[in-house]
Motif scaffolding. Sequence first.
Motif, PDB file in Angstrom:
ATOM      1  N   PHE A 494       0.859  -1.184   0.000  1.00  0.00           N
ATOM      2  CA  PHE A 494       0.000   0.000   0.000  1.00  0.00           C
ATOM      3  C   PHE A 494       0.889   1.226   0.000  1.00  0.00           C
ATOM      4  CE2 PHE A 494      -2.360   3.238   2.569  1.00  0.00           C
ATOM      5  CZ  PHE A 494      -3.328   3.532   1.615  1.00  0.00           C
ATOM      6  N   GLU A 495       0.737   2.060  -1.076  1.00  0.00           N
ATOM      7  CA  GLU A 495       1.538   3.262  -1.244  1.00  0.00           C
ATOM      8  C   GLU A 495       3.024   2.920  -1.094  1.00  0.00           C
ATOM      9  OE1 GLU A 495      -0.345   6.220   1.272  1.00  0.00           O
ATOM     10  OE2 GLU A 495      -1.893   6.560  -0.240  1.00  0.00           O
ATOM     11  N   ASP A 496       3.732   3.561  -0.196  1.00  0.00           N
ATOM     12  CA  ASP A 496       5.181   3.325  -0.113  1.00  0.00           C
ATOM     13  C   ASP A 496       5.552   2.418   1.052  1.00  0.00           C
ATOM     14  OD1 ASP A 496       5.834   4.861  -2.348  1.00  0.00           O
ATOM     15  OD2 ASP A 496       5.764   6.711  -1.174  1.00  0.00           O
ATOM     16  N   ASN A 497       4.586   1.636   1.557  1.00  0.00           N
ATOM     17  CA  ASN A 497       4.875   0.725   2.656  1.00  0.00           C
ATOM     18  C   ASN A 497       5.605  -0.510   2.143  1.00  0.00           C
ATOM     19  OD1 ASN A 497       3.476   2.050   5.018  1.00  0.00           O
ATOM     20  ND2 ASN A 497       1.808   1.976   3.537  1.00  0.00           N
ATOM     21  N   GLY A 498       6.012  -1.365   3.077  1.00  0.00           N
ATOM     22  CA  GLY A 498       6.778  -2.543   2.707  1.00  0.00           C
ATOM     23  C   GLY A 498       5.957  -3.575   1.955  1.00  0.00           C
ATOM     24  N   TRP A 499       6.638  -4.369   1.131  1.00  0.00           N
ATOM     25  CA  TRP A 499       5.980  -5.433   0.373  1.00  0.00           C
ATOM     26  C   TRP A 499       5.596  -6.572   1.302  1.00  0.00           C
ATOM     27  CZ3 TRP A 499       4.498  -4.899  -4.563  1.00  0.00           C
ATOM     28  CH2 TRP A 499       5.100  -3.893  -5.337  1.00  0.00           C
ATOM     29  N   GLN A 500       4.426  -7.153   1.041  1.00  0.00           N
ATOM     30  CA  GLN A 500       3.940  -8.289   1.815  1.00  0.00           C
ATOM     31  C   GLN A 500       3.578  -9.428   0.864  1.00  0.00           C
ATOM     32  OE1 GLN A 500       1.271  -7.335   5.166  1.00  0.00           O
ATOM     33  NE2 GLN A 500       1.310  -5.217   4.445  1.00  0.00           N
TER      34      GLN A 500
END
Length: 519
Positions: A494-500
């Motif tokens: 989500f946006e610039d958050n970490g990849w999951q």
Amino acid sequence: MKQCFEHYRTLRKEMDAWLDQSRRMDPPSRHGGGEDEANYSLAWFPHYLITGNDGVREHFEHLRDMLAGWVERDCLHGYEPEAEAHHGTEPFLLFLPRYLGLFPKDEKANALLQDAAEHIGNWVEGIPEWFDWERNRFYGYYIGTRTVGRDDGYDAEIAEHFRFVHIALAAHRMTGQDRYLDWALQYGKRRAEMIVAIPDGPLPIAWDANGQPRFGKQATGRQKKAAQAGHHVPGDPLIGVEVLLASGVIYALGDLFEASGDAVFHQAARRIAEPMVSELLDPYSDPGAAAISYFRQQFSDTSLDEAIRAQIARFPDMQEGELAMVFPQARRRDWPGVGKRADMTYWGIWNSDGSVTPTTEPTTAALTLAYQVTGDEDYAERALKQAADKLTMARRVLRGGREHADMGGAICSTTAGHGRNWGIGPVTGCYGPLLLGTREEKSKVTPAVEVKHANGEPGVPNHILPLVIHSGTNIDGVKFYNGGDSDISFSWRFEDNGWQILTVESGEVVNVELTGVMA
């Protein structure tokens, strides 16, 4: 979700097929890459974000090179020597800044944007001045790098002058140079104040040399010409909003509000969005519905929601039957409202006797807005079905539109609207917003959600359908549906958050909440 997936899969395949078809069949226009040629490609921006199709990048690079060749051959210091605010801005307005949004390290494209933008504030020696800093306005309508017209008859402020705000904001995004943002805020605030100062009711099509509003009947012939009066029905009370939508003014106001927090930009944007609520049932009001959606999200404003819900409650059931594409023999602009053009494509339902019943289906942008407000997936399904059906038909019988991206009867018009729609059409009105929560940000198509394959390649896996979930004016979750026959793993953020990393079993839906997502 299963029905949504089927329409999404068709739409995705048709977009890929159109890309392949266009690369083989649509030659350069007579402008050789200039004017509005590259803008025919606008629907492939959300498609690239969704699919990661490398053919999109390759074709975009070709269009960039064609544009660069035109600038080198026909322009003086990066801009047409003789031009006006409507057509002169088009090569640098839609395709180019969006391309740089995807590929910000492209030095050739960046140079093209900067060479055009640095004329806005008279920042280049030896070029006639475009902007009167003392009066905080442009000198006129005819603006080029060799000639700047100062004819009193064209000394008017029109919606097209906001196009320079878009270019300046894109240049600021790419360069970080404050002069572009400072100029945009200074000029944009004055223009916003002029909009807000108009009493409730219709907006003017222009403001004269003394800053006085000019409505349709009051405007001179030259003021009407500059305001593109040929695209209007005389007496239409929405003309003043139509011209603002056709130059994407509400998106510029949103960017300026984001940069400054100044309430006048919010107030001016509301003057554009509010009259569009009553147009939500209009099957051709694509830019109006998209403007409302943008207004709600960009300004976190739910003040129109009660009226929006009242309009949604009036939406007709989906029309049954086969879609028909109609082109009258004569080109004319008879219908009032926004999203119309003399050469536009008309739609209806085919009857067995050969007659056609006019469509009552709201635009995909209106259906997308209905989904955002209500959360009812039926609206998302209707939007994706309409987009897929219309593109399938258009690709079968129409030319691509590269020779004149503003035209109303081409494949590009069916995907991203005609020249009065600011890139909003049946495909762009729903494809990116529904799946990835895309929004316009300083002329960049920005997704709220990004997805990549398990091997790290960009794009949503073929059998995965993402559908963003809204709460109020915010995106607070995503639904991922697996329409394939086997489990699928992929990464998302989500946006610039970490990849999951996420695995979705065949035929299942996984709801992911964004609350608490950490970088």
